[in-house]
Design an enzyme around this catalytic site. Structure first.
Site, PDB file in Angstrom:
ATOM      1  N   CYS A  25     -10.903   2.914   0.257  1.00 50.09           N
ATOM      2  CA  CYS A  25      -9.498   3.227   0.521  1.00 50.09           C
ATOM      3  C   CYS A  25      -9.151   2.429   1.774  1.00 50.09           C
ATOM      4  CB  CYS A  25      -9.322   4.724   0.787  1.00 50.09           C
ATOM      5  SG  CYS A  25      -7.676   5.192   1.360  1.00 50.09           S
ATOM      6  N   GLU A  63      -2.883   8.702   8.115  1.00 46.92           N
ATOM      7  CA  GLU A  63      -1.452   8.349   8.093  1.00 46.92           C
ATOM      8  C   GLU A  63      -0.695   9.116   9.187  1.00 46.92           C
ATOM      9  OE1 GLU A  63      -0.470   6.025   5.765  1.00 46.92           O
ATOM     10  OE2 GLU A  63       1.651   6.076   6.247  1.00 46.92           O
ATOM     11  N   CYS A  92      -4.484  -1.768  -1.686  1.00 48.03           N
ATOM     12  CA  CYS A  92      -4.678  -0.345  -1.935  1.00 48.03           C
ATOM     13  C   CYS A  92      -5.698  -0.213  -3.061  1.00 48.03           C
ATOM     14  CB  CYS A  92      -3.327   0.244  -2.356  1.00 48.03           C
ATOM     15  SG  CYS A  92      -3.430   1.927  -2.977  1.00 48.03           S
ATOM     16  N   HIS A 105      -7.038   2.847   3.994  1.00 49.71           N
ATOM     17  CA  HIS A 105      -6.826   3.668   5.194  1.00 49.71           C
ATOM     18  C   HIS A 105      -8.127   3.859   5.990  1.00 49.71           C
ATOM     19  CE1 HIS A 105      -2.954   4.797   3.423  1.00 49.71           C
ATOM     20  NE2 HIS A 105      -2.644   5.394   4.548  1.00 49.71           N
ATOM     21  N   ASP A 118       0.878  -1.170   0.000  1.00 50.46           N
ATOM     22  CA  ASP A 118       0.000   0.000   0.000  1.00 50.46           C
ATOM     23  C   ASP A 118       0.920   1.226   0.000  1.00 50.46           C
ATOM     24  OD1 ASP A 118      -2.371   1.588   0.261  1.00 50.46           O
ATOM     25  OD2 ASP A 118      -2.038   1.753   2.417  1.00 50.46           O
ATOM     26  N   SER A 119       0.315   2.409  -0.068  1.00 50.61           N
ATOM     27  CA  SER A 119       1.121   3.624   0.021  1.00 50.61           C
ATOM     28  C   SER A 119       1.603   3.860   1.454  1.00 50.61           C
ATOM     29  CB  SER A 119       0.281   4.822  -0.422  1.00 50.61           C
ATOM     30  OG  SER A 119      -0.845   4.944   0.420  1.00 50.61           O
TER      31      SER A 119
HETATM   32  N1  DGL Z   1      -4.642   3.266   1.023  1.00 50.24           N
HETATM   33  C1  DGL Z   1      -4.750   3.700  -0.298  1.00 50.24           C
HETATM   34  C2  DGL Z   1      -5.991   3.269  -1.017  1.00 50.24           C
HETATM   35  O1  DGL Z   1      -6.568   2.289  -0.634  1.00 50.24           O
HETATM   36  C3  DGL Z   1      -4.194   4.983  -0.764  1.00 50.24           C
HETATM   37  C4  DGL Z   1      -4.271   6.221   0.021  1.00 50.24           C
HETATM   38  C5  DGL Z   1      -3.335   7.213  -0.647  1.00 50.24           C
HETATM   39  O2  DGL Z   1      -2.141   6.948  -0.616  1.00 50.24           O
HETATM   40  O3  DGL Z   1      -3.813   8.178  -1.238  1.00 50.24           O
HETATM   41  O4  DGL Z   1      -6.393   3.865  -1.969  1.00 50.24           O
END
Ligand code: DGL
Length: 270
Positions: free
Chosen positions: A181, A149, A75, A183, A12-13
Site C-alpha cells: 500500500c 492519512e 495505488c 501509504h 491514489d486515494s
Molecule cells: N494507497 C492505497 C494503496 O496503495 C490505498 C489506501 C486506501 O485508500 O485504502 O492501496
C-alpha cells in the site's frame, strides 16, 4: 527528444501516492507531475471492486484530458483491482502500476525465506501478489492507511496497531516484507523499528523507487535520452496536485515531500 511539456499523471486515494510521486520527481526532475488524491473516497481498500474501478477510470480520464503523456497508478488497491479495466478503456495511454516492478524485482532477487505482504483488504483479497509469487504470507491491515492519512505517523497508537498486525504476520528471520500500500511508505521507519526491537532480520520493501526507475528507463528508451538531467530553465516544469475533498492533513503531509506544493480542490464528484 523529451517534449518540454511532458507530463506524468499520478493518482491514489490520498497521500500514499505521494511516496511514488516523490521518487519519480527525484529520478526524473525535468518532467511535470499532475497528481490526484481521491480524498473524497479514501480509503479505497474497503470499497467494492466496481467502485474502485469507477474512481480509477474517472481520474484517469481527467489526467488524460489534462494532457498527461503517461499515467502512474500509485495505488496498490487500484493496481490490483482496476488495471485491466483502465487499460481496456484507455488503450492509447502508457500505464504504469506499482505491483509489476516489485514482482519483477523479487523474481530477480528472491528472498532467502518468506515474502510477507501487508496491504488493504482489496489488495490482499485480489490475490494479485499471491498468484505471481510463491511463499507469500499475506494479511490485510486496513486500519493503517486511514491513520496515516490523518497524519498519525509518529504516534504510539499507530505503533501499537502496527505491532498487533505484524505479530499476527509472524515472519521468519531473513524474510522480506512488502509494503503493499503506497501509504505504508510513510511508516516504513516504524516498521523497521518494530523488527529491530524484536531482533528480526526482515528486509522491508517499499516499491516507490522501483516504479520510478521503471519510468526513468521508459523515458530514456523511448525519448532517446542519454542523460536525464534537470534543465529547469529550458523546461516548463510544473508540479500540480489536486484533492477531491477537503483534507486537513494532505497539505501538511504533502509538504514533507514537496515543500512548495501547488495544491487545489478538484470537484470531480460534484
Ligand atoms: N494507497 C492505497 C494503496 O496503495 C490505498 C489506501 C486506501 O485508500 O485504502 O492501496
Amino acid at each position: 527528444m523529451l517534449n518540454k511539456n511532458f507530463k506524468i499523471g499520478i493518482f491514489d486515494s490520498g497521500i500514499g501516492g505521494l511516496t511514488v510521486a516523490k521518487a519519480i520527481n527525484d529520478l526524473c526532475p525535468e518532467v511535470s507531475l499532475l497528481y490526484v488524491g481521491d480524498t473524497a473516497h479514501m480509503p479505497w481498500g474497503d470499497k467494492s471492486t466496481a467502485h474502485i474501478i469507477s474512481y480509477a477510470i474517472k481520474i484517469t480520464e481527467f489526467l488524460i484530458q489534462n494532457n498527461c503523456n503517461i499515467i502512474v497508478i500509485a495505488c496498490y488497491t487500484a493496481s490490483a483491482n482496476a488495471l485491466a479495466a483502465i487499460s481496456d478503456k484507455f488503450s492509447q495511454i502508457k500505464l504504469f502500476n506499482v505491483i509489476d516492478p516489485i514482482i519483477l524485482f523479487l523474481k530477480q532477487e528472491p528472498p532467502k525465506n518468506n515474502i510477507g505482504l501487508i496491504g488493504t483488504k482489496q489488495t490482499i483479497r485480489s490475490g494479485t501478489f499471491q498468484n505471481q509469487l510463491s511463499q507469500v504470507i499475506a494479511i490485510a491491515t486496513p486500519i493503517l492507511a486511514p491513520l496515516i492519512e490523518e497524519g498519525l505517523i509518529n504516534n504510539a497508537a499507530t505503533d501499537l496497531i502496527l505491532e498487533q498486525y505484524l505479530t499476527k504476520l509472524d515472519l521468519a528471520d531473513q524474510s522480506v516484507l512488502l509494503l503493499g500500500c503506497t501509504h505504508y511508505g510513510l511508516i516504513k521507519p516504524n516498521i523497521e523499528n518494530y523488527y529491530a526491537k524484536i531482533n528480526k532480520n526482515i528486509k522491508v520493501i517499499d516499491g516507490a523507487m522501483l516504479v520510478a526507475k521503471q519510468i526513468k528507463n521508459f523515458l530514456k528508451n523511448n525519448f532517446n535520452l542519454s542523460n536525464l538531467k534537470p534543465n529547469l530553465e529550458l523546461n516548463s516544469k510544473v508540479n500540480k496536485f489536486y484533492v477531491t475533498d477537503d483534507s486537513e492533513f494532505f497539505l501538511r503531509s504533502a509538504k514533507q515531500f514537496f515543500a512548495d506544493i501547488n495544491l487545489d480542490f478538484l470537484p470531480l464528484w460534484e
